[in-house]
Design an enzyme around this catalytic site. Structure first.
Site, short mmCIF file in Angstrom:
data_model
loop_
_atom_site.label_atom_id
_atom_site.label_comp_id
_atom_site.label_asym_id
_atom_site.label_seq_id
_atom_site.Cartn_x
_atom_site.Cartn_y
_atom_site.Cartn_z
N GLU A 151 0.85 -1.19 0.00
CA GLU A 151 0.00 0.00 0.00
C GLU A 151 0.89 1.24 0.00
O GLU A 151 1.71 1.41 0.89
CB GLU A 151 -0.90 -0.02 1.24
CG GLU A 151 -1.65 1.26 1.52
CD GLU A 151 -2.27 1.26 2.91
OE1 GLU A 151 -2.51 2.35 3.45
OE2 GLU A 151 -2.51 0.17 3.47
N LYS A 198 -10.50 -1.82 7.72
CA LYS A 198 -9.24 -1.53 8.40
C LYS A 198 -9.56 -1.01 9.80
O LYS A 198 -10.23 0.02 9.94
CB LYS A 198 -8.46 -0.48 7.60
CG LYS A 198 -7.23 0.09 8.29
CD LYS A 198 -6.58 1.13 7.39
CE LYS A 198 -5.42 1.83 8.07
NZ LYS A 198 -4.73 2.77 7.16
#
Length: 226
Positions: free
Chosen positions: A43, A131
């Site tokens: 990411e 998340k």
């Protein structure tokens, strides 16, 4: 990869390096060291200078790597990242418009949430993963275990405070994957000419997740890169 393949790859590997760096060149060197350790998911956060250009460059050169964009706060940024080649979108917070944008474009999305209400709201809006951030500040693995008891169907990715020492405990608590920052994305090692420290850390995180999964499900064969 299509969306379902991206989602399955994240599940299989179980570790998402969160790349934050002070420059484009440093970010790319960190990514190369991570991939050398067998981690084919990463990411790139919007806090990296020229982050969208970094994503575009990585997308054009790392064909076997699943590249996501992180710290995405709105749908406009999500579209730019997806146009650059991002295959999943991550946010530290819950923005329903960003989830809707990713669903429209058929791209995996992982909004950030913390409380049970936020987590359920994200899931109901169409999040592929949620998340949990900052997980470490909320008690770490014990918080994930508490969430999974009433919410077993929601795939949680704790981020914030995840280290090699506690990554296994998050997986054993029910996390589908962990987001890892400084304990893996060691920019100081690159600046010191020691990228192998990142490569070795990547291998260690993969092993920790694999072993945790095998302990959690007796007789199971853990997946992920060697």
């Amino acid at each position: 990869m299509n969306k379902s393949e991206v989602i399955q790859t994240i599940r299989d590997i179980g570790v998402i390096p969160v790349v934050r760096a002070e420059s484009t060149d440093l970010a790319i060197q960190v990514v190369e060291a991570i991939q050398a350790g067998g981690l084919d998911v990463l990411e790139v956060t919007m806090t990296v200078p020229g982050a969208i250009d970094v994503i575009a460059k990585l997308a054009s050169t790392l064909n076997e790597c699943v590249i996501g964009a992180g710290t995405v706060l709105d749908p406009e940024t999500a579209r730019k990242c997806i146009d650059a080649g991002a295959q999943f979108i991550v946010s530290p917070a819950l923005n329903l418009e960003t989830i809707a944008c990713c669903r429209e474009l058929d791209v995996a999305v992982m909004p950030g949430a913390l409380t049970p209400t936020e987590i359920v709201s994200a899931w109901q809006a169409g999040a592929d993963f949620v998340k949990v951030f900052p997980a470490g500040a909320m008690g770490g693995a014990s918080y994930i275990k508490s969430l999974k008891a009433p919410l077993p169907q929601i795939e949680l990715v704790p981020t914030g405070g995840v280290t090699l020492a506690n990554a296994a405990s998050f997986i054993e608590a029910g996390a589908v994957a962990v987001g890892v920052g400084a304990d893996l994305v060691n920019t100081k090692a690159v600046r010191a000419g020691q990228p192998e420290k990142i490569t070795n850390a990547a291998r260690a995180f993969i092993e920790a997740v694999r072993n945790a999964r095998m302990r959690s499900v007796p007789g199971a064969v853990a997946t992920g890169s060697p």
